[in-house]
Design a protein around this motif. Structure first.
Motif, PDB file in Angstrom:
ATOM      1  N   ASP A 181       0.943  -1.191   0.005  1.00 47.33           N
ATOM      2  CA  ASP A 181      -0.002   0.122  -0.062  1.00 47.33           C
ATOM      3  C   ASP A 181       0.778   1.268  -0.036  1.00 47.33           C
ATOM      4  N   ALA A 182       1.728   1.266   0.942  1.00 41.41           N
ATOM      5  CA  ALA A 182       2.975   2.365   1.051  1.00 41.41           C
ATOM      6  C   ALA A 182       3.577   2.673  -0.562  1.00 41.41           C
ATOM      7  N   GLU A 183       4.033   1.402  -1.208  1.00 42.13           N
ATOM      8  CA  GLU A 183       4.524   1.637  -2.398  1.00 42.13           C
ATOM      9  C   GLU A 183       3.820   2.170  -3.341  1.00 42.13           C
ATOM     10  N   ALA A 184       2.648   1.606  -3.404  1.00 46.16           N
ATOM     11  CA  ALA A 184       1.479   2.375  -4.265  1.00 46.16           C
ATOM     12  C   ALA A 184       1.200   3.835  -4.293  1.00 46.16           C
ATOM     13  N   ARG A 185       1.136   4.088  -2.986  1.00 56.08           N
ATOM     14  CA  ARG A 185       0.916   5.460  -2.573  1.00 56.08           C
ATOM     15  C   ARG A 185       2.324   6.360  -3.119  1.00 56.08           C
ATOM     16  N   HIS A 186       3.356   5.822  -2.971  1.00 56.92           N
ATOM     17  CA  HIS A 186       4.612   6.404  -3.245  1.00 56.92           C
ATOM     18  C   HIS A 186       4.524   6.742  -4.713  1.00 56.92           C
ATOM     19  N   ASP A 187       4.286   5.712  -5.496  1.00 54.41           N
ATOM     20  CA  ASP A 187       3.978   5.673  -6.940  1.00 54.41           C
ATOM     21  C   ASP A 187       3.240   6.925  -7.458  1.00 54.41           C
ATOM     22  N   GLU A 188       2.083   6.837  -6.698  1.00 57.81           N
ATOM     23  CA  GLU A 188       0.989   7.817  -7.171  1.00 57.81           C
ATOM     24  C   GLU A 188       1.616   9.240  -7.000  1.00 57.81           C
ATOM     25  N   ARG A 189       2.370   9.412  -5.859  1.00 60.87           N
ATOM     26  CA  ARG A 189       2.945  10.880  -5.367  1.00 60.87           C
ATOM     27  C   ARG A 189       4.246  11.222  -6.571  1.00 60.87           C
ATOM     28  N   MET A 190       4.811  10.124  -6.779  1.00 63.99           N
ATOM     29  CA  MET A 190       5.945  10.368  -7.634  1.00 63.99           C
ATOM     30  C   MET A 190       5.335  10.790  -9.158  1.00 63.99           C
ATOM     31  N   ARG A 191       4.418  10.005  -9.536  1.00 67.97           N
ATOM     32  CA  ARG A 191       3.783  10.616 -10.844  1.00 67.97           C
ATOM     33  C   ARG A 191       3.187  12.171 -10.819  1.00 67.97           C
ATOM     34  N   PHE A 192       2.570  12.435  -9.713  1.00 66.48           N
ATOM     35  CA  PHE A 192       2.070  13.725  -9.511  1.00 66.48           C
ATOM     36  C   PHE A 192       2.933  14.804  -9.614  1.00 66.48           C
ATOM     37  N   ALA A 193       4.317  14.311  -8.603  1.00 67.21           N
ATOM     38  CA  ALA A 193       5.387  15.180  -8.756  1.00 67.21           C
ATOM     39  C   ALA A 193       5.926  15.535 -10.111  1.00 67.21           C
ATOM     40  N   GLU A 194       6.241  14.489 -10.906  1.00 60.49           N
ATOM     41  CA  GLU A 194       6.727  14.547 -12.170  1.00 60.49           C
ATOM     42  C   GLU A 194       5.689  15.455 -12.907  1.00 60.49           C
ATOM     43  N   SER A 195       4.709  15.292 -12.881  1.00 58.93           N
ATOM     44  CA  SER A 195       3.530  15.998 -13.691  1.00 58.93           C
ATOM     45  C   SER A 195       3.881  17.444 -13.311  1.00 58.93           C
ATOM     46  N   GLN A 196       3.917  17.701 -12.197  1.00 60.68           N
ATOM     47  CA  GLN A 196       4.249  19.149 -11.839  1.00 60.68           C
ATOM     48  C   GLN A 196       5.363  19.590 -12.320  1.00 60.68           C
ATOM     49  N   LEU A 197       6.572  18.964 -12.329  1.00 59.63           N
ATOM     50  CA  LEU A 197       7.872  19.219 -12.734  1.00 59.63           C
ATOM     51  C   LEU A 197       7.820  19.649 -14.399  1.00 59.63           C
ATOM     52  N   ARG A 198       6.982  18.701 -14.978  1.00 61.22           N
ATOM     53  CA  ARG A 198       6.907  18.929 -16.449  1.00 61.22           C
ATOM     54  C   ARG A 198       6.127  20.200 -16.538  1.00 61.22           C
ATOM     55  N   ARG A 199       5.107  20.417 -15.979  1.00 60.61           N
ATOM     56  CA  ARG A 199       4.277  21.719 -15.904  1.00 60.61           C
ATOM     57  C   ARG A 199       5.171  23.006 -15.855  1.00 60.61           C
ATOM     58  N   LEU A 200       5.954  22.774 -14.810  1.00 58.98           N
ATOM     59  CA  LEU A 200       6.891  23.907 -14.376  1.00 58.98           C
ATOM     60  C   LEU A 200       8.069  24.205 -15.440  1.00 58.98           C
ATOM     61  N   CYS A 201       8.559  23.173 -15.769  1.00 56.23           N
ATOM     62  CA  CYS A 201       9.369  23.197 -16.985  1.00 56.23           C
ATOM     63  C   CYS A 201       8.837  23.729 -18.255  1.00 56.23           C
ATOM     64  N   ALA A 202       7.685  23.484 -18.645  1.00 50.85           N
ATOM     65  CA  ALA A 202       7.126  23.967 -20.010  1.00 50.85           C
ATOM     66  C   ALA A 202       6.860  25.297 -19.641  1.00 50.85           C
ATOM     67  N   LYS A 203       6.542  25.827 -18.561  1.00 52.19           N
ATOM     68  CA  LYS A 203       6.167  27.345 -18.187  1.00 52.19           C
ATOM     69  C   LYS A 203       7.612  28.005 -18.536  1.00 52.19           C
ATOM     70  N   ARG A 204       8.573  27.464 -18.755  1.00 54.39           N
ATOM     71  CA  ARG A 204       9.926  28.155 -18.511  1.00 54.39           C
ATOM     72  C   ARG A 204      10.655  27.810 -19.610  1.00 54.39           C
ATOM     73  N   GLY A 205       9.924  27.199 -20.672  1.00 54.24           N
ATOM     74  CA  GLY A 205      10.185  26.678 -22.096  1.00 54.24           C
ATOM     75  C   GLY A 205      11.171  25.474 -22.101  1.00 54.24           C
ATOM     76  N   MET A 206      11.218  24.581 -21.243  1.00 52.26           N
ATOM     77  CA  MET A 206      11.996  23.618 -21.295  1.00 52.26           C
ATOM     78  C   MET A 206      11.218  22.338 -21.141  1.00 52.26           C
ATOM     79  N   ASP A 207      11.902  21.090 -21.548  1.00 55.17           N
ATOM     80  CA  ASP A 207      11.148  19.782 -21.742  1.00 55.17           C
ATOM     81  C   ASP A 207      11.590  19.020 -20.703  1.00 55.17           C
ATOM     82  N   TRP A 208      11.190  18.588 -19.592  1.00 53.06           N
ATOM     83  CA  TRP A 208      11.461  17.830 -18.475  1.00 53.06           C
ATOM     84  C   TRP A 208      12.005  16.658 -19.106  1.00 53.06           C
ATOM     85  N   ASP A 209      11.473  16.065 -19.862  1.00 53.96           N
ATOM     86  CA  ASP A 209      11.651  14.791 -20.465  1.00 53.96           C
ATOM     87  C   ASP A 209      13.008  14.571 -21.220  1.00 53.96           C
TER      88      ASP A 209
END
Length: 79
Positions: A33-61
């Motif tokens: 259960d903890a691992e599943a929640r960790h994976d969920e938080r990581m996906r959310f964090a990465e989506s936020q990092l992608r969004r912030l990068c895009a706002k600054r004209g960068m591609d996280w990937d």
């Protein structure tokens, strides 16, 4: 069906009363259960990092690991 409300201490006490094999099962279930929640938080964090990068004209990937670290560091120290 009624729901039994227990305090954290009561749950821990009940788990401690289980036979060793059942304690292991309970621990593994909690770890999964903890691992599943960790994976969920990581996906959310990465989506936020992608969004912030895009706002600054960068591609996280496309950023190399060292540039990703620099970007996160800059976010952490932003005022």
């Amino acid at each position: 069906m009624s729901v039994l409300e227990l305090t954290d201490e009561q749950v821990i006490s009940l788990v401690r009363q289980l036979p060793s094999a059942r304690k292991r099962e309970a621990l593994l279930a909690l770890a999964e259960d903890a691992e599943a929640r960790h994976d969920e938080r990581m996906r959310f964090a990465e989506s936020q990092l992608r969004r912030l990068c895009a706002k600054r004209g960068m591609d996280w990937d496309r950023l190399p690991e060292d540039q990703r670290e620099e970007f996160v560091d800059s976010l952490l120290h932003e005022k």
